[in-house]
Design a protein around this motif. Sequence first.
Motif, PDB file in Angstrom:
ATOM      1  N   GLU A  92       0.869  -1.180   0.000  1.00 25.94           N
ATOM      2  CA  GLU A  92       0.000   0.000   0.000  1.00 25.94           C
ATOM      3  C   GLU A  92       0.904   1.228   0.000  1.00 25.94           C
ATOM      4  N   SER A  94       0.906   5.290   0.477  1.00 25.75           N
ATOM      5  CA  SER A  94       0.050   6.341   1.039  1.00 25.75           C
ATOM      6  C   SER A  94       0.883   7.565   1.409  1.00 25.75           C
ATOM      7  N   ASP A 101      -3.388   1.893   6.674  1.00 22.99           N
ATOM      8  CA  ASP A 101      -2.616   1.684   5.441  1.00 22.99           C
ATOM      9  C   ASP A 101      -1.846   0.367   5.485  1.00 22.99           C
ATOM     10  N   LYS A 104      -4.197  -2.460   4.889  1.00 23.95           N
ATOM     11  CA  LYS A 104      -4.521  -2.669   3.474  1.00 23.95           C
ATOM     12  C   LYS A 104      -3.488  -3.589   2.816  1.00 23.95           C
TER      13      LYS A 104
END
Length: 150
Positions: A92, A94, A101, A104
């Motif tokens: 992920e 971000s 995050d 994820k």
Amino acid sequence: PQLIEQGIKLGRDGLFQHLKRHDMLVKPIKNYTKTTNSHHWLRKHPNLLKDKVAERAEEVLVSDITYVKSDEGTHYLSLVTDAYSRKIMGYELSDEMKASDVVKALDMTVKNRTTTGNIIHHSDRGIQYCSAEYQMTLAANGITPSMTDG
């Protein structure tokens, strides 16, 4: 040419040794982005990998966060890697380092699994990995947490 005229033969390595001896090297400025905050009150798990080596795919997963700089600023890449095959199982990207995050990346890992069996998930003691959200996701998927020592 001026050194050669004076009979001085000095290569690159010799020059740097001379500059270092006389404390004349320019010290680089550290450009470091901290990605781990392990000084928190959340529960930390023992290191289960001290005497363990992964013997099969998807037996040990390793998570980490690294940063990527761009013209827009600093971004954080959360990765979950299979320790045996070195395959990236989940990721992920971000703009923040939030627990959601890294979850994820873990969710993607769970979806990408091709084997069954016990899994150890190893990470540093960062607050994202110790968070209730992350730990609940590990537990919900039958994954055993492991963390680096102090």
